[in-house]
Design a protein around this motif. Structure first.
Motif, PDB file in Angstrom:
ATOM      1  N   THR A 201     -58.231   1.416  -5.915  1.00  0.00           N
ATOM      2  CA  THR A 201     -58.311   1.721  -7.351  1.00  0.00           C
ATOM      3  C   THR A 201     -56.895   1.706  -7.910  1.00  0.00           C
ATOM      4  O   THR A 201     -56.032   2.478  -7.481  1.00  0.00           O
ATOM      5  CB  THR A 201     -58.955   3.083  -7.588  1.00  0.00           C
ATOM      6  OG1 THR A 201     -60.271   3.080  -7.011  1.00  0.00           O
ATOM      7  CG2 THR A 201     -59.049   3.376  -9.076  1.00  0.00           C
ATOM      8  N   TYR A 202     -56.663   0.805  -8.881  1.00  0.00           N
ATOM      9  CA  TYR A 202     -55.319   0.613  -9.423  1.00  0.00           C
ATOM     10  C   TYR A 202     -55.166   1.423 -10.713  1.00  0.00           C
ATOM     11  O   TYR A 202     -56.085   1.510 -11.544  1.00  0.00           O
ATOM     12  CB  TYR A 202     -55.072  -0.876  -9.692  1.00  0.00           C
ATOM     13  CG  TYR A 202     -55.127  -1.716  -8.421  1.00  0.00           C
ATOM     14  CD1 TYR A 202     -54.010  -1.813  -7.603  1.00  0.00           C
ATOM     15  CD2 TYR A 202     -56.301  -2.375  -8.070  1.00  0.00           C
ATOM     16  CE1 TYR A 202     -54.065  -2.573  -6.438  1.00  0.00           C
ATOM     17  CE2 TYR A 202     -56.367  -3.131  -6.920  1.00  0.00           C
ATOM     18  CZ  TYR A 202     -55.234  -3.242  -6.097  1.00  0.00           C
ATOM     19  OH  TYR A 202     -55.292  -3.979  -4.957  1.00  0.00           O
ATOM     20  N   GLU A 203     -53.948   1.988 -10.811  1.00  0.00           N
ATOM     21  CA  GLU A 203     -53.634   2.796 -11.987  1.00  0.00           C
ATOM     22  C   GLU A 203     -53.342   1.910 -13.191  1.00  0.00           C
ATOM     23  O   GLU A 203     -53.746   2.221 -14.299  1.00  0.00           O
ATOM     24  CB  GLU A 203     -52.439   3.723 -11.697  1.00  0.00           C
ATOM     25  CG  GLU A 203     -52.669   4.702 -10.567  1.00  0.00           C
ATOM     26  CD  GLU A 203     -53.738   5.737 -10.911  1.00  0.00           C
ATOM     27  OE1 GLU A 203     -53.934   5.988 -12.130  1.00  0.00           O
ATOM     28  OE2 GLU A 203     -54.411   6.229  -9.976  1.00  0.00           O
ATOM     29  N   THR A 204     -52.629   0.888 -12.974  1.00  0.00           N
ATOM     30  CA  THR A 204     -52.250  -0.025 -14.074  1.00  0.00           C
ATOM     31  C   THR A 204     -52.503  -1.469 -13.647  1.00  0.00           C
ATOM     32  O   THR A 204     -52.558  -1.776 -12.443  1.00  0.00           O
ATOM     33  CB  THR A 204     -50.771   0.133 -14.419  1.00  0.00           C
ATOM     34  OG1 THR A 204     -49.982  -0.271 -13.291  1.00  0.00           O
ATOM     35  CG2 THR A 204     -50.462   1.570 -14.834  1.00  0.00           C
ATOM     36  N   PRO A 205     -52.632  -2.379 -14.604  1.00  0.00           N
ATOM     37  CA  PRO A 205     -52.770  -3.815 -14.268  1.00  0.00           C
ATOM     38  C   PRO A 205     -51.564  -4.352 -13.518  1.00  0.00           C
ATOM     39  O   PRO A 205     -51.697  -5.248 -12.695  1.00  0.00           O
ATOM     40  CB  PRO A 205     -52.931  -4.482 -15.644  1.00  0.00           C
ATOM     41  CG  PRO A 205     -53.497  -3.412 -16.525  1.00  0.00           C
ATOM     42  CD  PRO A 205     -52.872  -2.131 -16.055  1.00  0.00           C
ATOM     43  N   VAL A 206     -50.387  -3.800 -13.833  1.00  0.00           N
ATOM     44  CA  VAL A 206     -49.184  -4.298 -13.156  1.00  0.00           C
ATOM     45  C   VAL A 206     -49.275  -4.013 -11.664  1.00  0.00           C
ATOM     46  O   VAL A 206     -48.873  -4.833 -10.834  1.00  0.00           O
ATOM     47  CB  VAL A 206     -47.926  -3.634 -13.766  1.00  0.00           C
ATOM     48  CG1 VAL A 206     -46.670  -4.041 -12.996  1.00  0.00           C
ATOM     49  CG2 VAL A 206     -47.793  -3.986 -15.238  1.00  0.00           C
TER      50      VAL A 206
END
Length: 587
Positions: A88-93
């Motif tokens: 699960t990613y916090e930001t697209p970057v």
């Protein structure tokens, strides 16, 4: 019913019976058996070739699918790929950084294997960006054909199925595999390996397999077909629903792999293909049978015909004996039984003729001798008037005319004597053009004297042609016709032009008058007369010239007659040039 004995049958029919039972029937039976055996062998060989071709197609397709399944197995155990989709990613970057580190090398397998087109990853992880070969799983995708058809099977091993295009049409073949190895992941992850369409077409195309190929899955659905009439891309078609001819040959190659479990490759061969091969072999058999049949047939017919002809000749001659015609059999007397029979018949015929001649014909011969003797005496009396007597009389008249200074009459008598001597004393058949001109000049002077200067003439001769040989008296008949039939009926003064010239390797003689010409009906009669075989007393001179020209030159001469009432008549005669009296021309 009267029984027919074998000896009552004619020899020719006996030979034909021998031929029928000893040659014809054995050849026919042998070739029928040979044809049956050969056609079965050809059919079996053709079926074996088709089976090998279908096996090659199945092997090629299976190898490409195995390569894709192997890649799927490698990626299935790749922890980086698993972590990329499961995190699960916090930001697209953060996702982009992970994508660059873990996913960019995933397509390194596609250049190595020709069967692989591209690799896609699917997940329902909402923090993943759908781009660059990674796609989000939504409700529409879960309803798609490839998602529904793989079901729980893709969690255990790779599954082969069809992708769906944007228009809803079944598209590429794909290998689908669930990436959830421990079944406890947070998100659903699916790997899809797209097979190359060119590889599919190449795999199912085989020039040696002369039929249609169908790839059928475990649910009996046609997933791919070379049959253009089967639209397997737009709708799901059951193989059992296909209209296959009962005469067609059906072959199958089943797959026993996990990802192709119960799939099969079906080949349909039209019966016409096998019949064509059988027919080709039939033509060869018919050709060989005809060869074996024609040669003995011609030989037997020749032998039978020869025997029949020779025996029939003897029978005909023997029947003539009843009519007192004792003719012998002509030809060579051969040493076989028929030849001996003919020789004995001739010897018997000569003996009978000798006996008859000794008794009867001798008297007839004596009477014929007496008649011939009297006929000879009569001819001797008639020959007392010698042509030389006429020449001497004419010469005497000419000399008396000279003594009386009647020079014109003396010249005419000289020309007349020259013409009579030439026509009576034939001597050589060939003369030079110069001697022929002397005769022509004499004839024209006589005609000029007859017509009292009503007629004029002109003779033109090319240099060097007077020594060329031509058949004797072939020009005078045309000059005679010109003077008598052309000039004499003319009211005014007439003229005859004679031209003799060389034309390439031919001698061209032109006799032209300005007389009354020839009527159309008469002209047609003359042309038909010259080309025919009849005799016409009025044109015997022209007919004689035509026959002599054909005898000497065959078809190498030309004789043309042009005439009309205004310009008179023109005769054109062309004959080959000849300078050798000993070899005058064609015979």
């Amino acid at each position: 019913m009267k029984k027919i004995h074998f000896n009552d049958i004619r020899i020719r029919n006996k030979l034909l019976l021998i031929y029928m039972f000893s040659v014809f029937l054995p050849i026919i039976l042998t070739n029928i058996i040979f044809y049956i055996v050969t056609t079965e062998n050809v059919r079996d060989q053709k079926l074996e070739d088709y089976e090998l071709a279908l096996e090659q197609i199945a092997t090629g397709f299976r190898q490409g699918v195995e390569d894709a399944a192997g890649i799927a197995s490698v990626l299935y155990s790749d922890a980086y790929i698993y972590r990329l989709l499961n995190k699960t990613y916090e930001t697209p970057v953060e996702f982009i950084a992970a994508y660059n580190n873990n996913f960019r090398d995933i397509n390194k397998y596609t250049p190595i294997y020709s069967s692989v087109d591209s690799i896609h990853l699917y997940t329902d992880n909402p923090t993943v960006i759908s781009a660059g070969g990674i796609y989000l799983i939504n409700q529409d995708m879960r309803k798609s054909y490839w998602y529904q058809s793989t079901g729980n099977t893709r969690m255990s091993y790779p599954v082969l199925t069809r992708n769906v295009s944007e228009t809803g049409v079944l598209d590429q073949f794909v290998i689908v595999r669930e990436l959830d190895s421990n079944h406890s992941a947070s998100y659903e992850k699916i790997m899809m390996i797209n097979l190359n369409e060119r590889f599919i077409k190449q795999a199912f195309t085989n020039v040696t397999f002369e039929g249609q190929v169908y790839l059928v899955d475990d649910r009996d659905i046609v997933q791919y077909s070379t049959d253009q009439s089967v639209d397997s891309d737009n709708k799901l078609i059951s193989f059992d629903s296909l209209n296959i001819s009962e005469d067609s040959v059906i072959m199958e190659e089943k797959y026993q792999l996990q990802f192709l479990n119960n799939w099969r490759l079906v080949g349909i061969i039209p019966s016409e293909n096998l019949i064509t091969e059988v027919q080709n072999s039939m033509y060869s058999i018919v050709y060989l049978a005809s060869w074996n049949f024609v040669i003995p047939t011609l030989f037997i017919l020749y032998i039978a015909g020869n025997i029949h002809f020779r025996l029939n000749t003897i029978v005909k001659q023997m029947r003539k004996v009843k009519e007192q015609q004792f003719d012998i059999i002509e030809g060579k007397m051969y040493k076989d039984e028929i030849g001996v029979l003919a020789s004995e018949f001739n010897r018997m015929t000569r003996k009978i003729k000798d006996l008859i001649n000794d008794v009867y014909i001798v008297r007839i011969q004596k009477q014929e001798l007496e008649l011939e003797k009297k006929d000879a005496q009569l001819k001797a009396l008639q020959s007392q008037i010698n042509p030389h007597f006429l020449f001497n009389v004419l010469e005497t008249i000419r000399m008396r005319s000279v003594l009386k200074s009647e020079m014109e009459t003396a010249d005419i008598i000289k020309y007349l004597a020259q013409l009579l001597r030439t026509s009576i004393t034939w001597e050589d058949d060939w003369v030079t053009i110069g001697k022929e001109l002397q005769l022509i000049y004499a004839f024209l002077e006589i005609q000029k004297y007859r017509f009292d200067n009503k007629m004029e003439y002109e003779i033109n001769v090319d240099d060097g042609v007077e020594q060329i040989y031509i058949p004797k008296m072939i020009i005078i008949p045309f000059i005679e016709n010109a003077s008598i039939h052309g000039i004499e009926p003319l009211k005014g003064k007439g003229k005859i032009n004679i031209t003799i010239q060389k034309y390439e390797n031919m001698i061209k003689c032109i006799v032209k008058d300005n007389g009354v010409g020839i009527r159309d009906e008469k002209y047609k009669q003359i042309i038909n007369f010259l080309e025919g075989e009849g005799v016409n007393g009025k044109n015997i001179g022209m007919r004689n010239v035509s026959q002599r020209l054909k005898m000497y030159y065959g078809q190498d001469y030309q004789l043309k007659i042009n005439s009309n009432a205004t310009d008179g008549t023109t005769i054109i005669l062309m004959i080959p040039e000849n300078n050798d009296k000993m070899n005058p021309g064609p015979q």
